[in-house]
Design an enzyme around this catalytic site. Structure first.
Site, PDB file in Angstrom:
ATOM      1  N   TYR A 198      -2.202  -0.391  10.769  1.00 36.08           N
ATOM      2  CA  TYR A 198      -2.161  -0.783   9.381  1.00 36.08           C
ATOM      3  C   TYR A 198      -0.853  -0.333   8.901  1.00 36.08           C
ATOM      4  CZ  TYR A 198      -3.548  -1.459   4.735  1.00 36.08           C
ATOM      5  OH  TYR A 198      -3.716  -1.826   3.260  1.00 36.08           O
ATOM      6  N   SER A 219       0.965  -1.293  -0.053  1.00 37.29           N
ATOM      7  CA  SER A 219      -0.033   0.141  -0.001  1.00 37.29           C
ATOM      8  C   SER A 219       0.844   1.184   0.041  1.00 37.29           C
ATOM      9  CB  SER A 219      -0.881  -0.129   1.159  1.00 37.29           C
ATOM     10  OG  SER A 219      -1.448   1.097   1.393  1.00 37.29           O
TER      11      SER A 219
END
Length: 238
Positions: free
Chosen positions: A154, A141
């Site tokens: 995260y 990501s």
């Protein structure tokens, strides 16, 4: 490079990016090993792939389960005789203040986003080394490169996945194994609180955009490795 008759294992294959990728690879004649938690969704996907004339095997379980991962790789080799590429796509997010994160939430994120990537790489690499070639693509990501308020869990998991990938790339390059990382921005998938296709996400990347990107990396000539690829929708200011 043609992907015809290649064997590719995709985790997180039942929906979103993984599902779109599996269907695109099926169109290119790839033999697929598909991993996810949802048996019903995997069965449906397998049927769609076979309707295209491609072959698919499905494995239902957690990517953080060492015994399960070993079985996935072993069965893939037994069925198809090889594993040409591994796409570690499984992942999810929990977003809240660090003081509110439970130990169980922390462990569950790291088990999928980090441990799952590690386990599949560890089990696949010996077979790739024996073949003198292979390709690992880890779907990270853009938050592997930046952080945001509420993203401590995260973001840290994606930083860890990225660091693992960068070190692994140095380890296995001499063995003819490519390691690529895709850093995506906002994608219109189930990952978000809104449903896929919600008008709010109309300007996000689509699962098909991501599938096309991953396939582009897989189809690079043998002597070319795309080490890193950052991709965003134009609507997102990185």
């Amino acid at each position: 490079m043609s992907l015809q008759n290649k064997t590719i294992l995709v985790t997180g294959a039942s929906k979103g990016i993984g599902r779109a990728l599996a269907l695109l690879l099926a169109d290119k004649g790839v033999n697929l090993s598909l991993v996810a938690r949802s048996e019903a969704e995997l069965i449906t996907l397998k049927s769609e792939i076979e309707d295209k004339g491609a072959k698919a095997e499905i494995f239902v379980g957690s990517v953080g389960d060492e015994v399960f991962v070993k079985a996935c790789i072993t069965s893939t080799i037994e069925i198809f005789g090889k594993i040409d590429a591994l796409v570690n796509n499984a992942g999810f997010g929990i977003f809240k203040q660090a003081s509110e994160i439970s130990t169980q939430e922390w462990d569950s994120i790291y088990e999928t986003n980090v441990k799952g990537t590690f386990l599949f790489c560890r089990e696949a690499i010996p077979f790739m080394k024996s073949a003198g070639k292979g390709h690992i693509i880890n779907i990270a990501s853009d938050v592997a490169k930046r952080v945001f308020d509420g993203g401590s869990l995260y973001c840290s998991s994606k930083y860890a996945q990225d660091a693992f990938s960068m070190a692994l790339r140095k380890e296995v390059r001499k063995d003819g194994i490519k390691v690529s990382v895709v850093y995506s921005g906002l994608v219109d998938t189930y990952f978000h609180t809104r449903e896929e296709g919600d008008p709010y996400q109309a300007k996000y990347l689509t699962s098909q955009n991501m599938a096309d990107t991953i396939t582009y990396i897989l189809e690079a000539p043998k002597h070319v490795v795309i080490d890193e690829l950052m991709i965003h929708p134009m609507s997102q200011d990185y």
